[in-house]
Write a protein that holds these residues in place. Structure first.
Motif, PDB file in Angstrom:
ATOM      1  N   LEU A  14       0.821  -1.224   0.000  1.00  0.00           N
ATOM      2  CA  LEU A  14       0.000   0.000   0.000  1.00  0.00           C
ATOM      3  C   LEU A  14       0.852   1.270   0.000  1.00  0.00           C
ATOM      4  CD1 LEU A  14      -2.908   1.256   0.324  1.00  0.00           C
ATOM      5  CD2 LEU A  14      -2.424   1.324   2.775  1.00  0.00           C
ATOM      6  N   ASP A  26       2.497   5.932  15.519  1.00  0.00           N
ATOM      7  CA  ASP A  26       1.131   5.418  15.371  1.00  0.00           C
ATOM      8  C   ASP A  26       0.199   6.608  15.149  1.00  0.00           C
ATOM      9  OD1 ASP A  26      -0.679   2.765  16.487  1.00  0.00           O
ATOM     10  OD2 ASP A  26      -1.635   4.740  16.519  1.00  0.00           O
ATOM     11  N   LEU A  27      -0.629   6.515  14.112  1.00  0.00           N
ATOM     12  CA  LEU A  27      -1.539   7.619  13.808  1.00  0.00           C
ATOM     13  C   LEU A  27      -2.578   7.744  14.928  1.00  0.00           C
ATOM     14  CD1 LEU A  27      -2.047   7.078   9.977  1.00  0.00           C
ATOM     15  CD2 LEU A  27      -0.386   8.520  11.156  1.00  0.00           C
ATOM     16  N   ASP A  28      -2.935   8.978  15.233  1.00  0.00           N
ATOM     17  CA  ASP A  28      -3.876   9.211  16.335  1.00  0.00           C
ATOM     18  C   ASP A  28      -5.327   9.078  15.854  1.00  0.00           C
ATOM     19  OD1 ASP A  28      -1.768   9.744  18.066  1.00  0.00           O
ATOM     20  OD2 ASP A  28      -1.744  11.884  17.552  1.00  0.00           O
ATOM     21  N   HIS A  29      -6.125   8.443  16.657  1.00  0.00           N
ATOM     22  CA  HIS A  29      -7.564   8.288  16.388  1.00  0.00           C
ATOM     23  C   HIS A  29      -7.841   7.893  14.934  1.00  0.00           C
ATOM     24  CE1 HIS A  29      -8.098   9.889  20.326  1.00  0.00           C
ATOM     25  NE2 HIS A  29      -7.544  11.044  19.999  1.00  0.00           N
ATOM     26  N   LYS A  62      -8.944   5.165  13.777  1.00  0.00           N
ATOM     27  CA  LYS A  62     -10.186   4.424  13.601  1.00  0.00           C
ATOM     28  C   LYS A  62     -11.308   5.393  13.245  1.00  0.00           C
ATOM     29  CE  LYS A  62     -12.959   0.851  15.763  1.00  0.00           C
ATOM     30  NZ  LYS A  62     -14.238   1.539  15.543  1.00  0.00           N
ATOM     31  N   ASN A  91     -11.279   6.381   9.585  1.00  0.00           N
ATOM     32  CA  ASN A  91     -11.960   5.358   8.788  1.00  0.00           C
ATOM     33  C   ASN A  91     -13.476   5.441   8.952  1.00  0.00           C
ATOM     34  OD1 ASN A  91      -9.918   3.960   7.471  1.00  0.00           O
ATOM     35  ND2 ASN A  91      -9.472   2.718   9.284  1.00  0.00           N
ATOM     36  N   HIS A 143     -12.763   3.867   4.481  1.00  0.00           N
ATOM     37  CA  HIS A 143     -11.450   3.213   4.405  1.00  0.00           C
ATOM     38  C   HIS A 143     -10.546   3.742   3.308  1.00  0.00           C
ATOM     39  CE1 HIS A 143     -12.395   0.404   7.581  1.00  0.00           C
ATOM     40  NE2 HIS A 143     -11.141   0.006   7.516  1.00  0.00           N
ATOM     41  N   GLY A 200      -8.867   6.583   4.586  1.00  0.00           N
ATOM     42  CA  GLY A 200      -7.869   6.120   5.559  1.00  0.00           C
ATOM     43  C   GLY A 200      -6.602   5.668   4.851  1.00  0.00           C
ATOM     44  N   GLU A 248      -1.739   0.910  11.155  1.00  0.00           N
ATOM     45  CA  GLU A 248      -1.416   2.334  11.070  1.00  0.00           C
ATOM     46  C   GLU A 248      -0.227   2.652  11.955  1.00  0.00           C
ATOM     47  OE1 GLU A 248      -2.926   1.631  14.449  1.00  0.00           O
ATOM     48  OE2 GLU A 248      -3.497   3.762  14.381  1.00  0.00           O
ATOM     49  N   LYS A 293       0.891   8.415  23.840  1.00  0.00           N
ATOM     50  CA  LYS A 293      -0.560   8.318  23.640  1.00  0.00           C
ATOM     51  C   LYS A 293      -1.289   8.725  24.926  1.00  0.00           C
ATOM     52  CE  LYS A 293      -1.169   6.351  19.490  1.00  0.00           C
ATOM     53  NZ  LYS A 293      -1.921   6.964  18.415  1.00  0.00           N
ATOM     54  N   ARG A 311      -1.160  12.501  23.062  1.00  0.00           N
ATOM     55  CA  ARG A 311      -1.005  12.245  21.617  1.00  0.00           C
ATOM     56  C   ARG A 311      -0.328  13.410  20.880  1.00  0.00           C
ATOM     57  NH1 ARG A 311      -5.512   9.404  23.120  1.00  0.00           N
ATOM     58  NH2 ARG A 311      -5.623   7.273  22.380  1.00  0.00           N
TER      59      ARG A 311
HETATM   60  P1  GH3 Z   1      -5.004   5.714  18.929  1.00  0.00           P
HETATM   61  O1  GH3 Z   1      -4.909   7.190  18.811  1.00  0.00           O
HETATM   62  O2  GH3 Z   1      -5.062   5.270  20.353  1.00  0.00           O
HETATM   63  O3  GH3 Z   1      -3.899   5.022  18.185  1.00  0.00           O
HETATM   64  O4  GH3 Z   1      -6.375   5.272  18.289  1.00  0.00           O
HETATM   65  P2  GH3 Z   1      -6.604   4.640  16.855  1.00  0.00           P
HETATM   66  O5  GH3 Z   1      -8.048   4.783  16.518  1.00  0.00           O
HETATM   67  O6  GH3 Z   1      -5.657   5.201  15.879  1.00  0.00           O
HETATM   68  O7  GH3 Z   1      -6.147   3.145  17.072  1.00  0.00           O
HETATM   69  P3  GH3 Z   1      -6.907   1.785  16.933  1.00  0.00           P
HETATM   70  O8  GH3 Z   1      -5.867   0.746  17.148  1.00  0.00           O
HETATM   71  O9  GH3 Z   1      -8.099   1.793  17.821  1.00  0.00           O
HETATM   72  O10 GH3 Z   1      -7.436   1.730  15.448  1.00  0.00           O
HETATM   73  C1  GH3 Z   1      -6.611   1.539  14.363  1.00  0.00           C
HETATM   74  C2  GH3 Z   1      -7.434   1.426  13.138  1.00  0.00           C
HETATM   75  O11 GH3 Z   1      -6.639   1.366  11.960  1.00  0.00           O
HETATM   76  C3  GH3 Z   1      -8.285   0.206  13.111  1.00  0.00           C
HETATM   77  C4  GH3 Z   1      -8.111  -0.372  11.745  1.00  0.00           C
HETATM   78  O12 GH3 Z   1      -9.349  -0.626  11.133  1.00  0.00           O
HETATM   79  C5  GH3 Z   1      -7.390   0.706  10.986  1.00  0.00           C
HETATM   80  N1  GH3 Z   1      -6.524   0.167   9.918  1.00  0.00           N
HETATM   81  C6  GH3 Z   1      -5.565  -0.772  10.046  1.00  0.00           C
HETATM   82  N2  GH3 Z   1      -4.995  -1.015   8.848  1.00  0.00           N
HETATM   83  C7  GH3 Z   1      -5.615  -0.229   7.933  1.00  0.00           C
HETATM   84  C8  GH3 Z   1      -5.480  -0.041   6.514  1.00  0.00           C
HETATM   85  O13 GH3 Z   1      -4.635  -0.649   5.846  1.00  0.00           O
HETATM   86  N3  GH3 Z   1      -6.292   0.869   5.923  1.00  0.00           N
HETATM   87  C9  GH3 Z   1      -7.214   1.572   6.630  1.00  0.00           C
HETATM   88  N4  GH3 Z   1      -7.965   2.450   5.972  1.00  0.00           N
HETATM   89  N5  GH3 Z   1      -7.374   1.393   7.966  1.00  0.00           N
HETATM   90  C10 GH3 Z   1      -6.591   0.526   8.617  1.00  0.00           C
END
Ligand code: GH3
Ligand code: MG
Length: 533
Positions: A242, A275-278, A280, A283, A288, A291, A318, A384, A388
């Motif tokens: 990706l 790690d990207l913040d929030h 989820k 998305n 997606h 995302g 992420e 975090k 964050r």
């Molecule tokens: P935090 O700030 O605590 O990191 O919260 P967060 O929402 O970033 O972390 P969480 O682990 O709750 O959610 C990560 C999300 O990333 C969930 C998953 O669906 C999404 N994700 C993982 N891989 C991919 C991808 O390849 N593409 C997309 N669009 N989303 C993805």
């Protein structure tokens, strides 16, 4: 000062050692090391600079504590050169004038292992390949060669057919699966080239056969060619589809490579876990594909900001990792640049716009790569927890922030609540702070203020309760927007498959049958928790 007398004594001493070796047929590598070490000291003291230099170069190849034997027959040239140099002859300079085209043809990632007991040959090839920019490692016997292969992960391996302890084909047999897995260029060398041997080598899976002595004007272009091929294959299987940055396989390789480089050069390196913040909610709100676009953009920003000696990888979903050449402060400065550039980006989705931030944890290499990612991850966790959109440096003196896990038991049966609580209180999990909360029915539980975004929850929910059925509690629980850190296990006395099915359908993560089996409770809960951490 007149050194003649000492020189004569030295020549005599060398002669005695050689005669003794000839009787033995074999000399231990450690013995040879000790011999050269003493010789180097004496030679340097009595003005035989070239002999001292010769000893130094060979000491670099030998191991002081390898007890394996080297056959005397493979030391013919070595002995001859020592005699010549001890007699005051000057070292024949073999500084090859390499064509301009060859200089720095290899980069530091070209890592060549030579398994051969011909000391003169290996020291020559090592020096030559190092001049071309490669890293070279030598093993004087098969056993050590195999060990070095696994420890150091070379991308090219040159194996001599005749080794003191086994044949080159035996060595290859022991490494071929990993060699093929990593697309390592494997070459068998021998001065006896017969069709039979060559055919055997190819049949065993070796890529090439080269006759000794090497014809350098063929060997070098050949090796450049193979090096390029190896790197391009390895790049294509170690890239994340990706985002185009490295994948975890590549991260493992680069961590090993960085460790080697740091041990050799003393230049520190650091890792950053990002790690990207929030994410989820990105998305959930924008879809997606949006995302995915954010993930790609983040990678591009990091690639643009990093220097040539830094590397970036997608660690999972992420989460990204950077391996940065430099200490933790240098890493911090670099991540700061990524922060600034990335935060400025405005994403568009339809007529809506949004921005995304990320958090980072940074740790500097300190003699062990195994714990490095864990340390960076711990720092990331702090980043975090404390707001964050920031970077935190790992500091082992800081009290470790323990991750929190709360097990909530919702059951109207006092006996069950007490029993579960007792069972759980004996559970000692390293690095995790465990707490237990009890509720006697679903209504009280739902009305209570138990939630905390920085704690992970395991909720054990009774199926049948007065007031509100367990399934209904589950349904309400799953309607919450923030269920990421909540896992639910339904406890059901009903043996009906239907109830279990509805629980799972409603989003239960696990179920437990009442009455509980011995030992079952803790192991099921432990299993559940391992999904969270
Ligand atoms: P935090 O700030 O605590 O990191 O919260 P967060 O929402 O970033 O972390 P969480 O682990 O709750 O959610 C990560 C999300 O990333 C969930 C998953 O669906 C999404 N994700 C993982 N891989 C991919 C991808 O390849 N593409 C997309 N669009 N989303 C993805
Ligand atoms: Mg995230």
């Amino acid at each position: 000062m007149d050194y003649d007398k000492y020189q004569k004594l030295l020549i005599e001493k060398i002669g005695n050692a050689f005669t003794q070796w000839d009787h033995q047929r074999m000399v231990k590598e450690s013995e040879l090391y000790a011999f050269l070490h003493t010789l180097k000291g004496t030679a340097g003291t009595i003005g035989l600079g070239d002999l001292a230099e010769f000893c130094s170069a060979h000491l670099e190849i030998l191991s002081p504590d390898d007890e394996a034997g080297i056959p005397i027959s493979s030391l013919k040239n070595f002995k001859k050169n020592i005699r010549l140099l001890a007699n005051g002859n000057k070292k024949k300079r073999r500084d090859l004038v390499l064509p301009e085209l060859y200089v720095n043809k290899f980069d530091q990632e070209t890592f060549i292992l030579i398994i051969d007991d011909d000391l003169e040959f290996v020291s020559f090839v090592k020096e030559l390949l190092e001049q071309l920019g490669a890293q070279v490692l030598v093993a004087m016997n098969g056993t050590r060669g195999i060990q070095q292969f696994y420890d150091m992960q070379p991308n090219i391996v040159l194996i001599d057919l005749q080794l003191p302890d086994m044949t080159g084909l035996d060595v290859f047999e022991k490494i071929k699966d990993t060699a093929s897995d990593r697309h390592v260029i494997s070459i068998l060398m021998s001065s006896h080239q017969t069709n039979e041997v060559v055919a055997q080598a190819y049949a065993a899976g070796l890529m090439d056969f080269i006759q000794k002595p090497f014809e350098l004007d063929l060997f070098l272009p050949y090796l450049f060619n193979r090096d390029k091929l190896q790197k391009s294959i390895s790049q294509s299987i170690t890239t994340d589809g990706l985002t185009g940055v490295g994948n975890r396989k590549r991260l493992d390789e680069i961590l090993k490579y960085s460790e080697r480089l740091t041990k050799r050069s003393g230049i520190p390196f650091s890792v950053v876990m990002m790690d990207l913040d929030h994410f989820k909610s990105v998305n959930d709100t924008y879809g997606h594909p949006a995302g995915d676009e954010v993930l790609k953009t983040f990678s591009q920003v990091a690639l643009k900001e990093k220097r040539e000696t830094d590397h970036i990888f997608r660690y999972g979903g992420e989460e990204f990792v950077m391996v940065i050449s430099g200490d933790k402060d240098e890493a911090y400065t670099l991540v700061d640049r990524v922060h600034k550039s990335f935060n400025e980006i405005v994403f568009e989705e339809g007529d809506r716009t949004f921005s995304v931030t990320f958090s980072a944890g940074i740790a500097e290499y300190d003699s062990r790569t195994e714990t490095l990612l864990m340390e960076a991850d711990q720092a990331l966790y702090q980043a975090k927890r404390t707001g964050r959109n920031q970077s935190i440096l790992f500091d082992k003196n800081l009290v470790q922030v323990k991750r929190k896990l709360q097990v909530i038991i919702v059951d109207d049966d006092l006996l069950i609540r007490t029993m579960l609580e007792e069972e759980l209180s004996g559970w000692d999990i390293p690095d995790i702070e465990l707490s237990i909360k009890l509720f006697e029915d679903g209504v009280t539980f739902l009305a209570a203020d138990w939630y905390d975004p920085d704690t992970n929850f395991i909720i054990l929910l009774d199926g049948i309760m007065p007031g509100m059925d367990g399934l209904e509690v589950l349904e309400r629980l799953k309607r919450r927007p923030d269920t990421n850190n909540i896992l639910v296990s339904m406890m059901t006395a009903r043996t009906s498959d239907e109830d279990i099915k509805s629980a799972l359908w409603l989003g239960a993560d696990d179920y437990m049958m009442k009455p509980f089996q011995n030992n079952e409770i803790l192991s099921r809960i432990q299993n559940l928790s391992s999904r969270m951490f």
